[in-house]
Design a protein around this motif. Structure first.
Motif, short mmCIF file in Angstrom:
data_model
loop_
_atom_site.label_atom_id
_atom_site.label_comp_id
_atom_site.label_asym_id
_atom_site.label_seq_id
_atom_site.Cartn_x
_atom_site.Cartn_y
_atom_site.Cartn_z
N HIS A 263 -50.69 18.22 -80.74
CA HIS A 263 -49.31 18.55 -80.35
C HIS A 263 -49.21 19.94 -79.73
O HIS A 263 -50.11 20.77 -79.87
CB HIS A 263 -48.34 18.35 -81.51
N ASP B 3 -51.02 26.81 -85.58
CA ASP B 3 -50.48 25.45 -85.64
C ASP B 3 -49.39 25.31 -84.60
O ASP B 3 -48.28 25.76 -84.81
CB ASP B 3 -49.92 25.21 -87.05
N PRO B 4 -49.67 24.67 -83.47
CA PRO B 4 -50.81 23.83 -83.11
C PRO B 4 -51.66 24.38 -81.97
O PRO B 4 -52.53 23.68 -81.49
CB PRO B 4 -50.10 22.61 -82.56
N GLU C 166 -44.01 17.20 -82.86
CA GLU C 166 -44.81 16.80 -84.04
C GLU C 166 -44.22 17.39 -85.31
O GLU C 166 -44.12 16.73 -86.34
CB GLU C 166 -46.26 17.27 -83.87
N GLU C 167 -43.83 18.66 -85.23
CA GLU C 167 -43.41 19.37 -86.44
C GLU C 167 -42.23 18.71 -87.15
O GLU C 167 -42.27 18.54 -88.38
CB GLU C 167 -43.11 20.85 -86.12
N ASP D 138 -55.38 19.32 -84.55
CA ASP D 138 -54.15 20.09 -84.76
C ASP D 138 -54.61 21.53 -84.95
O ASP D 138 -55.72 21.88 -84.50
CB ASP D 138 -53.43 19.50 -85.99
ZN ZN Z 1 -49.52 21.02 -86.42
#
Ligand code: ZN
Length: 750
Positions: free
Chosen positions: A354, A364-365, A401-402, A430
């Motif tokens: 993502h 992240d990410p 995604e989150e 990820d």
């Molecule tokens: Zn992530």
């Protein structure tokens, strides 16, 4: 670039020549499963060139660029990053486009948390900017909140519920304490965060506060940011509390793509949304609330790292929690890049990571995204030299995604039929950092990942990433027996996948064979989902020099390239058999354990042992005796496994023979990559039919944590014996379907 790769080829040939002349005086055979001797050699040469094009400074540059601004779903930063990523793919020579979905995404309008008795305290709900962290003071950060909390304005007593899991409520019941009509305060950790408000709601709480205790990822774990990597007193973990274990993706469009004109549910009818307000806070804001609690002292293993005596509550503490959100539809930008296959354009090897973050998201990410872009760049360079993958490569940079795996879920639901026909594999990554290879996924792909791990070098120790991971597994094993077992094992074992990243829809909804790869273990800290997940943090604590960025590109890129070029796809269902056989033994053990525990517990209740063992000045509520645990009939499953053992053995013999034959294997390959779809059940899991894979699902009360043979295991855990038996039969059917299918392939290719 070219010069460098030529140099490496020469070096390689030099060493290869040396090995060759010192050992067996025959043709040296490069072994890669799924490749014949000639094509394996070609593939190895390709991988050397692929590696030579990877550049760690470039990965660092992309991490810096893509984390320069906040870029959550629906923000200008997300749109800008999607555009940047699109331009990168195009400049590498890929056929790339953006697919846009319209999805629900709440952002906060009102956030109030205040203690109104016995004293007053107004929570800050704010992470301060730090001079050591250049992006920490930016204006357009999403405030600290839990996405998908309900709107609400509640005032009530407070109860400390430890990690907020079902077992914690059992302890509370023994103390005679409940959360009905009260506000639960839970620690982050031990489960996916969304489980905490869900269980609080099930027990009648009117609100839920989640805080990060310093024992877990603050000063109890190490020096705090910016001195060290761990959470400072003001750090807050944002995150989704969507009940993803019901279904992930846009809550308004379960099972279908959230296109512009999709039919949408009324938000209040979405079954994966919580009904109570939920708010994450720092330990700075949690301390006054916890300090003021009355009631019994918390059990020893509930106490955290704050310099207070932890009480369970309630007492005189009263808290007012008021939250309101803007429930708007936003654009979700998935960047999809294709490199058409020269021989099998309708067989797709998918790779994804993502691009959206809660705030800047350097780790992240973006760390994974930058490694993936580097693979795409290198592949583009190879294509410019006249090479092409045999199968089509599809590189996917997901948005959303989150908040709930939205971009990947909506895309895969939109293209479900096409994916079930064409998708050979989905390879996910990820956030990633320094340390050990983590690898999970479809167990028929264990050989592929094992061989890749033995061909990639760990940048710190110069042994293979396989050896490094093995050393870590052995030394961290908790018993001598586990150490011995790990020592004796000479192949990599894939973990089973639960949820928490974009593989979920591919594996658990469509049964596209899937993998999740990443590095970590030496990148620990407390920045997760806070404003301090930044470039400045990343270069100090996550992967200084971006060496593991290259290692991730080498690992995931190799997996993708081998799946794209294999003569015969390297699926080995014998590994699947071994794994499911272990899972079956585990569920049989689980039933037996539950039976023994129940008998003992009921006896302790009957003989009044708990009361006699309790300090008479303290409250102890004796719980009711539990129903007896019956024997269940596992024989359908055990018989299905015998059949699976036979069919996977027969097929592997056919496979071993076929791989040596020079042929295009079109029909056989298609049968192999579609085999996992046989494990889809028609009804899906009870009460959550979106999850259709018989073997893998996120746990109903663990969230990200996987449950294998989930239908059976969870029915036993929830003491639903009738359902457990039904699920044994359903899983046996699915496994029988797979073994018939494998046997048919073997027979057809005799
Ligand atoms: Zn992530």
């Amino acid at each position: 670039m070219k010069k460098q790769s030529l140099f490496l080829v020469i070096i390689f040939l030099f060493f290869a020549q040396n090995i060759f002349s010192q050992s067996v005086p025959q043709v040296r055979e490069t072994k890669i499963s799924g490749f014949n001797a000639t094509s394996a050699e070609t593939q190895k040469q390709l991988e050397i060139k692929f590696d030579a094009n990877l550049n760690r400074e470039n990965i660092g540059k992309n991490i810096k660029n893509l984390s320069a601004k906040p870029h959550a779903l629906g923000s200008p930063g997300s749109k800008e990053n999607a555009g940047y990523i699109l331009a990168q793919y195009k400049s590498f020579g890929w056929d790339a486009k953006i697919e846009t979905f319209k999805v629900l995404f709440p952002s906060p309008k009102t956030r109030v948390l205040e203690m109104i008795a016995p004293t007053s305290y107004k929570a800050l709900l704010k992470e301060p900017a730090l001079k050591e962290d250049a992006t920490s003071g930016q204006a357009d950060q999403l405030p600290t909140y839990n996405a998908w909390s309900a709107d609400g304005d509640v005032t009530g007593d407070v109860v400390f519920v430890n990690y907020g899991l079902p077992a914690d409520y059992e302890e509370l019941a023994k103390m005679g304490i409940d959360v009905k009509g009260k506000i639960a305060i839970a620690k982050y950790g031990r489960s996916w965060r969304g489980i905490k408000p869900k269980v609080a709601q099930e027990h009648g709480a009117i609100g839920c506060i989640i805080y990060s205790d310093p024992k877990d990822d603050g000063y109890g774990a190490g020096d705090v940011y910016p001195k060290g990597a761990f959470k400072s007193e003001y750090g807050v973990q944002r995150g989704s509390v969507m009940d993803m274990v019901i279904y992930p993706g846009d809550p308004l469009t379960p099972g279908i793509g959230a296109t512009e004109d999709a039919k949408r549910l009324d938000r209040l009818k979405a079954t994966n949304l919580i009904k109570i307000p939920v708010l994450p806070i720092s330990y700075h804001d949690a301390k006054p609330l916890l300090e003021a609690l009355d009631g019994p002292v918390a059990p020893a293993d509930w106490r955290g790292g704050l310099p207070i005596t932890y009480h369970v509550g309630p007492g005189k503490t009263k808290v007012h929690l008021q939250l309101a959100f803007d429930w708007k539809l936003v654009s979700c930008y998935d960047v999809i890049a294709m490199m058409k296959g020269s021989q099998y354009p309708d067989e797709w090897v998918l790779r994804g990571n993502h691009h959206d973050a809660w705030v800047n998201g350097a780790s992240d990410p973006i760390s994974g995204q930058a490694a993936m872009l580097e693979e795409a760049k290198s592949i583009g360079e190879l294509v410019k030299t006249g090479w092409r993958p045999k199968r089509t490569l599809v590189y996917c940079s997901w948005d959303g995604e989150e908040p709930g795996l939205i971009g990947s879920t909506e895309w895969a639901e939109t293209h479900a039929d096409e994916l079930q026909k064409k998708a050979v594999v989905y390879i996910n990554s990820d956030g990633s950092g320094r340390g050990f290879l983590g690898a999970g996924g479809s167990h028929a792909l264990e050989t592929l990942v094992d061989e890749v791990a033995k061909d990639v070098t760990d940048p710190q120790t110069k042994v293979t990433v396989y050896e490094r991971r093995k050393a870590e597994t052995i030394t961290s094993a908790s018993t001598t027996k586990a150490k011995k077992d790990a020592l004796a094992k000479n192949t990599l074992q894939l973990d089973a996948l639960g949820s928490g990243s974009d593989f979920s829809v591919f594996l658990q909804h469509l049964a596209v064979p899937s993998l999740d790869l990443g590095y970590g273990g030496e990148n620990n800290g407390g920045e997760y989902h806070s404003i301090y997940d930044s470039y400045d943090n990343y270069v100090r604590f996550k992967d200084p020099g971006f060496y593991y960025g290259v290692t991730l590109s080498q690992t995931a890129g190799r997996a993708a390239l081998r799946m794209a070029n294999a003569d015969l796809l390297p699926f080995d269902f014998r590994h699947l058999y071994t794994t499911v056989n272990d899972y079956t033994k585990e569920t049989i053990d689980l039933l037996q354990q539950t039976k023994e525990n129940t008998e003992i517990e009921n006896q302790l209740i009957k003989t009044n042992a708990y009361v006699l063992a309790t300090d008479p000045t303290k409250t102890f509520i004796v719980q009711k005796a539990q129903d007896e645990v019956p024997y269940l009939d596992f024989s359908p499953l055990q018989n299905a496994l015998i059949a699976l053992q036979k069919s996977s053995d027969s097929l592997s013999k056919i496979w071993e023979r076929a791989v040596k034959i020079n042929s295009d294997h079109v029909a056989l390959n298609k049968s192999l990559y579609q085999a996992e779809q046989q494990l889809l059940t028609t009804t899906g899991l009870p009460r959550r039919g979106w999850y259709k894979h018989a073997l893998y699902a996120p746990g109903f009360y663990t969230g990200y944590g996987v449950k294998t043979l989930p239908g059976i295991r969870e029915a036993i855990e929830q003491r639903n014996w009738k359902e457990a038996q039904e699920q044994i039969n359903i899983d046996a059917q699915a496994i029988n379907k797979l073994s018939n299918y494998l046997m048919n392939i073997a027979d057809r290719n005799q």
